[in-house]
Design an enzyme around this catalytic site. Structure first.
Site, PDB file in Angstrom:
ATOM      1  N   HIS A 177       0.837  -1.207   0.000  1.00  0.00           N
ATOM      2  CA  HIS A 177       0.000   0.000   0.000  1.00  0.00           C
ATOM      3  C   HIS A 177       0.870   1.255   0.000  1.00  0.00           C
ATOM      4  O   HIS A 177       1.615   1.490   0.943  1.00  0.00           O
ATOM      5  CB  HIS A 177      -0.880  -0.042   1.252  1.00  0.00           C
ATOM      6  CG  HIS A 177      -1.887   1.053   1.321  1.00  0.00           C
ATOM      7  ND1 HIS A 177      -1.990   1.887   2.402  1.00  0.00           N
ATOM      8  CD2 HIS A 177      -2.847   1.438   0.432  1.00  0.00           C
ATOM      9  CE1 HIS A 177      -2.968   2.741   2.191  1.00  0.00           C
ATOM     10  NE2 HIS A 177      -3.510   2.490   1.012  1.00  0.00           N
TER      11      HIS A 177
ATOM     12  N   HIS B  33      -0.458  10.907  -2.127  1.00  0.00           N
ATOM     13  CA  HIS B  33      -1.816  10.574  -1.706  1.00  0.00           C
ATOM     14  C   HIS B  33      -2.749  11.783  -1.647  1.00  0.00           C
ATOM     15  O   HIS B  33      -3.868  11.753  -2.144  1.00  0.00           O
ATOM     16  CB  HIS B  33      -1.769   9.884  -0.340  1.00  0.00           C
ATOM     17  CG  HIS B  33      -3.108   9.452   0.149  1.00  0.00           C
ATOM     18  ND1 HIS B  33      -3.931  10.265   0.903  1.00  0.00           N
ATOM     19  CD2 HIS B  33      -3.798   8.296  -0.023  1.00  0.00           C
ATOM     20  CE1 HIS B  33      -5.055   9.617   1.174  1.00  0.00           C
ATOM     21  NE2 HIS B  33      -4.998   8.425   0.627  1.00  0.00           N
TER      22      HIS B  33
HETATM   23  O1  G3P Z   1      -6.423   1.799  -3.074  1.00  0.00           O
HETATM   24  C1  G3P Z   1      -6.638   1.366  -1.769  1.00  0.00           C
HETATM   25  C2  G3P Z   1      -6.480   2.488  -0.781  1.00  0.00           C
HETATM   26  O2  G3P Z   1      -5.241   3.103  -1.019  1.00  0.00           O
HETATM   27  C3  G3P Z   1      -7.587   3.495  -0.876  1.00  0.00           C
HETATM   28  O3  G3P Z   1      -7.517   4.481   0.097  1.00  0.00           O
HETATM   29  O4  G3P Z   1      -6.932   6.666   0.995  1.00  0.00           O
HETATM   30  O5  G3P Z   1      -5.296   4.828   1.198  1.00  0.00           O
HETATM   31  O6  G3P Z   1      -5.726   5.888  -1.001  1.00  0.00           O
HETATM   32  P1  G3P Z   1      -6.313   5.506   0.318  1.00  0.00           P
HETATM   33 MG    MG Z   2      -4.553   4.614  -2.338  1.00  0.00          MG
END
Ligand code: G3P
Ligand code: MG
Length: 242
Positions: free
Chosen positions: A6, A47
């Site tokens: 992630h 992000h």
């Molecule tokens: O793509 C999965 C996750 O990354 C979605 O939420 O806010 O961490 O980008 P976020």
């Molecule tokens: Mg994400």
């Protein structure tokens, strides 16, 4: 159950940086997830629409020039990378989930994928494009039917995964806070894969295994991969769910 790093291996290195991508590659994760924004004519991997949380700078991307963005420290002296730099680093060694965070990202992302296939050794089927903005997913499909999309949600809709099926998605990506067995079963009946974010705790990994989800997004991929390997070796009923 697959493990996607992630924002790269963001539990170990600054999120969405080349260091975090490199680390994830070394961990031999099943895929890498990154977030992209459009800023001053470039796709940048970050992000938030503001740079405050992950860099030493302040303000919204839209008010910064690309040169200013590149001067920021995204952690450990890392620059905010471009999507092209990330794909060049990966060189087709691992599938990539590109999460589109903003308008104006679709056409440029599809172009970056074309370049990655032509120059960096990727195949088109190594890409999964996702977004909370489902209009962007429709736009992707209208431009390229063959590319896989993942429909993101931070809720458990009354008709479960129907929205993802309507979008012709490959997968539905749901928050760990809202996943349940009914959602997983509904998505699977519709032929959709279920990906869950963000799953780091041992207890949550066990619960996702019990629910039968297809993939998890993890900030600590090695730990998650080891736990899953252990679970696969263990009888399902032995694994506590709570
Ligand atoms: O793509 C999965 C996750 O990354 C979605 O939420 O806010 O961490 O980008 P976020
Ligand atoms: Mg994400």
């Amino acid at each position: 159950m697959l493990v996607l790093a992630h924002r790269g291996a963001s539990g170990h290195e600054p999120e969405n940086t080349l260091l975090a991508i490199e680390n994830a590659l070394q961990m031999q994760v099943d895929a890498i997830e990154i977030d992209v924004h459009w800023a001053d004519g470039e796709l940048v991997v970050i992000h938030d629409r503001k740079v405050d949380k992950t860099t030493d700078g302040q303000g919204q991307l839209k008010n910064l020039s690309f040169a200013q963005i590149r001067q920021l420290d995204a952690g450990k002296g890392q620059q905010i990378p471009t999507l092209d730099e990330v794909l060049e680093l990966i060189q087709g060694k691992c599938p990539v989930n590109i999460e589109l965070k903003a308008d104006n990202t679709v056409v440029a992302t599809l172009s970056a994928i074309d370049k990655a296939v032509q120059e960096y050794g990727f195949d088109y089927d190594q890409f999964l494009l996702s977004s909370f903005n489902h209009h962007l997913l429709l736009q992707i499909k209208s431009l390229n039917k063959a590319i896989d999309i993942g429909a993101l949600t931070a809720s458990c809709p009354v008709d479960y995964a129907a929205f993802a099926q309507r979008l012709n998605a490959y997968s539905v990506h749901i928050s760990v806070d809202f996943i349940n067995q009914a959602f997983v079963d509904d998505a699977h009946q519709r032929g959709l894969k279920v990906y869950v974010y963000t799953v780091d705790d041992e207890e949550d990994i066990i619960a996702m295994h019990q629910l039968g989800v297809d993939a998890i997004f993890s900030n600590y991929p090695t730990r998650s991969l080891l736990k899953i390997a252990h679970l696969k070796g263990a009888p399902k009923s032995d694994a506590p769910i709570n």
